[in-house]
Write a protein that holds these residues in place. Structure first.
Motif, mmCIF file in Angstrom:
data_model
loop_
_atom_site.group_PDB
_atom_site.id
_atom_site.type_symbol
_atom_site.label_atom_id
_atom_site.label_comp_id
_atom_site.label_asym_id
_atom_site.label_seq_id
_atom_site.Cartn_x
_atom_site.Cartn_y
_atom_site.Cartn_z
ATOM 1 N N HIS A 65 0.959 -1.142 -0.011
ATOM 2 C CA HIS A 65 0.065 0.072 -0.030
ATOM 3 C C HIS A 65 0.960 1.233 0.040
ATOM 4 C CE1 HIS A 65 0.896 -0.751 4.257
ATOM 5 N NE2 HIS A 65 0.279 0.491 4.538
ATOM 6 N N HIS A 67 1.167 3.784 2.113
ATOM 7 C CA HIS A 67 1.584 4.919 3.189
ATOM 8 C C HIS A 67 2.999 5.011 3.065
ATOM 9 C CE1 HIS A 67 -2.092 3.463 5.765
ATOM 10 N NE2 HIS A 67 -2.325 4.410 4.905
ATOM 11 N N ASP A 69 5.565 5.006 4.877
ATOM 12 C CA ASP A 69 6.494 4.123 5.663
ATOM 13 C C ASP A 69 6.786 3.089 4.718
ATOM 14 O OD1 ASP A 69 3.998 3.637 6.345
ATOM 15 O OD2 ASP A 69 4.707 2.436 8.273
ATOM 16 N N HIS A 70 6.016 2.803 3.695
ATOM 17 C CA HIS A 70 5.869 1.720 2.747
ATOM 18 C C HIS A 70 6.650 2.098 1.542
ATOM 19 C CE1 HIS A 70 3.874 -1.530 5.197
ATOM 20 N NE2 HIS A 70 3.711 -0.179 5.939
ATOM 21 N N HIS A 143 -6.933 -1.178 7.561
ATOM 22 C CA HIS A 143 -5.924 -0.203 7.832
ATOM 23 C C HIS A 143 -5.688 0.741 6.711
ATOM 24 C CE1 HIS A 143 -1.896 1.192 8.488
ATOM 25 N NE2 HIS A 143 -1.500 0.747 7.297
ATOM 26 N N ASP A 162 0.376 -4.218 7.019
ATOM 27 C CA ASP A 162 -0.069 -3.760 8.119
ATOM 28 C C ASP A 162 -1.470 -4.306 8.631
ATOM 29 O OD1 ASP A 162 2.125 -2.456 8.419
ATOM 30 O OD2 ASP A 162 1.445 -0.395 7.713
HETATM 31 ZN ZN LIG Z 1 0.149 1.609 6.271
#
Ligand SMILES: [Zn+2]
Length: 306
Positions: A65, A67, A69-70, A143, A162
């Motif tokens: 996904h 986000h 941090d990914h 999430h 996540d």
């Molecule tokens: Zn995430």
């Protein structure tokens, strides 16, 4: 509990909480990386990939996904590997094509992500060859509405992003937008259970077996949130604050309050759920909570990561 045994050619770079884990899968012909961490860690992500590829090229980059941090290392990897094919969940595609940092959550979370491009999408219900194995792509909303998870049925290995951690799951972000998504979290946990994974590589934390126990923990946590949605809001606020501390390491309390005021998820969450408390006071309370749980320290007027 079964020991964690990962297939040959697959390596997990466990990165902590600011950056998601990265999974490097080396095949006879092509090499793939799942998720690329947060942007401030991009040089470290690149160094880990290069050290492990030993001169081979990285051919495919997948994001479970989008986000921050990914996929914060995507731009750096794309610059270093010009032939890299980047694949993202289809639900995000037009937001990346037109680069919409609001829809991609970077603005509402007060986080950063350098712009990147993509070459294809990860369609749920299809399979993709990563390394020398075929991996199933499954939708995993909750999430994140558009998240996918990846499952390799021969070794029963799941990359869960996540949607499932060893002890819980990530903040249910659609809930912060006022869109009920706890049902989707439950459905995704059911999907994971039906896949019967032996080993899970989560988005954060070490790979684990004992999936039944992890599912039980996740469901208990979800029940708690369903019973008291404000608990989820408190948790989400703490996660956003802690993420900021992880990113900058330390900052003046007043700057942290100003950041919270200008961060839409924070401001709207407080307006909706904790309206009786002024935001500055609420941030101070959250900082005290983080200090109490050992997740932050305060030195004078400065809040520190630990
Ligand atoms: Zn995430």
């Amino acid at each position: 509990m079964e020991p964690v045994v990962l297939p040959a050619g697959l390596q997990v770079f466990e990165r902590g909480w600011l950056s998601s884990n990265n999974v490097l899968i080396k095949g006879r012909e092509r090499c793939a990386l799942i998720d690329s961490g947060y942007c401030t860690h991009a040089p470290q992500t690149l160094a880990l990939v290069q050290a492990n590829l030993q001169g081979r090229s990285l051919d495919v980059l997948l994001n479970t996904h989008l986000h921050s941090d990914h996929c914060g290392g995507n731009a750096t990897l794309q610059a270093v590997y010009p032939a890299l094919q980047t694949l993202i969940p289809p639900g995000h595609a037009h937001f990346v094509r037109d680069w919409d940092p609001v829809a991609l959550t970077y603005v509402p979370t007060g986080q950063s992500c350098p712009q990147f491009h993509f070459e294809g999408t990860l369609e749920p219900g299809t399979e993709i060859r990563l390394g020398d194995a075929l991996w199933q792509i499954h939708a995993a909303p909750g999430h994140d509405t558009h998240s996918v998870i990846l499952f390799e049925p021969l070794s029963r290995l799941l990359v869960s992003a996540d949607a499932l951690w060893e002890r819980g799951f990530g903040v249910v972000f659609p809930e912060l937008d006022g869109e009920g998504a706890f049902d989707e979290v439950a459905n995704t946990l059911d999907i994971i259970e039906a896949l019967q994974p032996l080993t899970v590589i989560p988005g954060h934390g070490a790979p684990f077996t004992g999936v039944a126990q992890a599912l039980a923990v996740a469901r208990a946590r979800l029940d708690g949130f369903v019973q008291s949605p404000e608990k989820h809001m408190q948790y989400a606020s703490k996660v956003l604050l802690k993420f900021k501390l992880l990113e900058v390491q330390q900052l003046e309390l007043q700057v942290l309050v100003a950041w919270a005021q200008s961060t839409p998820y924070f401001a709207s969450t407080f307006a909706r759920h904790f309206a009786a408390v002024p935001l500055a006071q609420a941030v101070e309370q959250l900082v005290r909570d983080l200090v109490r749980s050992g997740a932050a320290t305060v030195q004078g007027s400065v809040v520190c990561n630990v």
